[in-house]
Design a protein around this motif. Structure first.
Motif, PDB file in Angstrom:
ATOM      1  N   LEU A 190      -7.721  34.143 -47.467  1.00 20.90           N
ATOM      2  CA  LEU A 190      -6.767  34.018 -46.369  1.00 20.90           C
ATOM      3  C   LEU A 190      -5.354  34.359 -46.833  1.00 20.90           C
ATOM      4  O   LEU A 190      -4.592  35.012 -46.117  1.00 20.90           O
ATOM      5  N   LYS A 191      -5.018  33.932 -48.024  1.00 24.00           N
ATOM      6  CA  LYS A 191      -3.683  34.221 -48.563  1.00 24.00           C
ATOM      7  C   LYS A 191      -3.520  35.716 -48.795  1.00 24.00           C
ATOM      8  O   LYS A 191      -2.414  36.256 -48.588  1.00 24.00           O
ATOM      9  N   GLN A 192      -4.577  36.382 -49.197  1.00 27.14           N
ATOM     10  CA  GLN A 192      -4.515  37.833 -49.383  1.00 27.14           C
ATOM     11  C   GLN A 192      -4.340  38.566 -48.055  1.00 27.14           C
ATOM     12  O   GLN A 192      -3.733  39.632 -47.982  1.00 27.14           O
ATOM     13  N   CYS A 193      -4.893  37.968 -46.992  1.00 25.49           N
ATOM     14  CA  CYS A 193      -4.823  38.571 -45.660  1.00 25.49           C
ATOM     15  C   CYS A 193      -3.447  38.355 -45.016  1.00 25.49           C
ATOM     16  O   CYS A 193      -3.066  39.088 -44.116  1.00 25.49           O
ATOM     17  N   LYS A 194      -2.711  37.374 -45.477  1.00 22.79           N
ATOM     18  CA  LYS A 194      -1.410  37.023 -44.898  1.00 22.79           C
ATOM     19  C   LYS A 194      -0.456  38.201 -44.956  1.00 22.79           C
ATOM     20  O   LYS A 194      -0.308  38.859 -45.980  1.00 22.79           O
ATOM     21  N   GLY A 195       0.172  38.479 -43.806  1.00 24.81           N
ATOM     22  CA  GLY A 195       1.168  39.544 -43.758  1.00 24.81           C
ATOM     23  C   GLY A 195       0.610  40.919 -43.450  1.00 24.81           C
ATOM     24  O   GLY A 195       1.357  41.887 -43.327  1.00 24.81           O
TER      25      GLY A 195
END
Length: 279
Positions: free
Chosen positions: A273-278
């Motif tokens: 999810l953090k990689q998908c952020k932005g």
């Protein structure tokens, strides 16, 4: 001989506090999560983020990561669809103003539901519903609690079965916010959007449409999902290039028992999810 320890870390991405419709305070949620040995939890209250700071402050005593989130209620062709937003900028003023508007709409809806209940012979008081909700965003769970308290039913679930379900005689539609709008709202505050409890919607055809709008994930791991159902939604996630997420959807004791701890999601899901952020 050296003892081997299980170093796998687990999270729960779907947890409510009494700031929306749980019986647990943000501090109690943190305590229970620590007891369950979670390393991170997502605070995902309905249409409010007012419990996030308290959870974060409480978690400083422990090694527990708080994932700032929200659950937005939307409507598509008469079907209620919930969109979860994770890793959001929950202090964005425009976003907070929008949530305030949605909570006001919740109050209007609650009054309309109570009027329908009165016509059905179920006499509950709006002020009492507000007392039950406390600091929380008023919802059907609070109305169900008032119905139980008044002696019309013995179990919260019966309130939904008899009166408050989407096809129930006291049901009132929510303010119309489309799932596409919710995804855009979440994107605008730097968040990642996930489709909550897809099995409740019973319309998997909408998933590819939401992916085109920026949906990043789908809940496959849930308390209600059998192994077969979880695998089914994992397959849909793979077909649509979605992150497979999950959580207990814990509402404290409102559902008869505490669900926190019943669903343990691998920490690597949060990393995705953090990689998908932005994006």
């Amino acid at each position: 001989m050296r003892k081997e320890y299980n170093l796998e870390k687990f999270i729960d991405l779907h947890v409510h506090t009494y700031i929306s419709d749980s019986t647990f305070s943000p501090e109690r949620v943190v305590e229970e999560a620590v007891k369950q040995k979670f390393c991170a939890i997502g605070i995902t209250d309905h249409d409010t983020v007012n419990g996030i700071n308290r959870a974060m402050q409480s978690s400083q005593e422990y090694d527990l990561e708080i994932i700032p989130g929200v659950e937005l209620s939307t409507d598509e062709n008469g079907k209620e669809i919930h969109i979860l937003g994770y890793l959001i900028n929950w202090e964005n003023k425009e976003f907070l103003d929008r949530l305030s508007f949605l909570r006001d709409e919740r109050l209007k809806r609650a009054k309309q539901i109570i009027d329908k209940l009165l016509n059905l012979g179920v006499e509950i008081n709006f002020d009492r519903v507000l007392e039950i909700a406390g600091q929380g965003a008023v919802g059907r769970m609070h109305i169900a609690q008032a119905i139980k308290e008044a002696g019309y039913i013995s179990d919260i679930r019966d309130a939904f079965k008899k009166y408050l379900a989407n096809d129930g005689p006291a049901y009132v539609k929510k303010y119309h916010l489309s799932p596409q709008d919710a995804i855009e709202i979440i994107r605008n505050i730097g968040g990642v959007s996930v489709l909550a409890h897809p099995s409740i919607i019973q319309d998997d055809d909408i998933i590819p449409k939401l992916v085109q709008c920026g949906l990043c994930g789908i809940e496959a791991y849930r308390f209600e999902h059998s192994g077969v159902k979880a695998e089914y939604y994992k397959k849909i996630a793979q077909e649509n290039n979605l992150i497979v997420t999950g959580g207990s959807d814990c509402h404290g004791l409102f559902k008869g028992k505490m669900l926190l701890g019943t669903v343990k999601v691998p920490y690597e899901v949060l990393e995705k999810l953090k990689q998908c952020k932005g994006r």
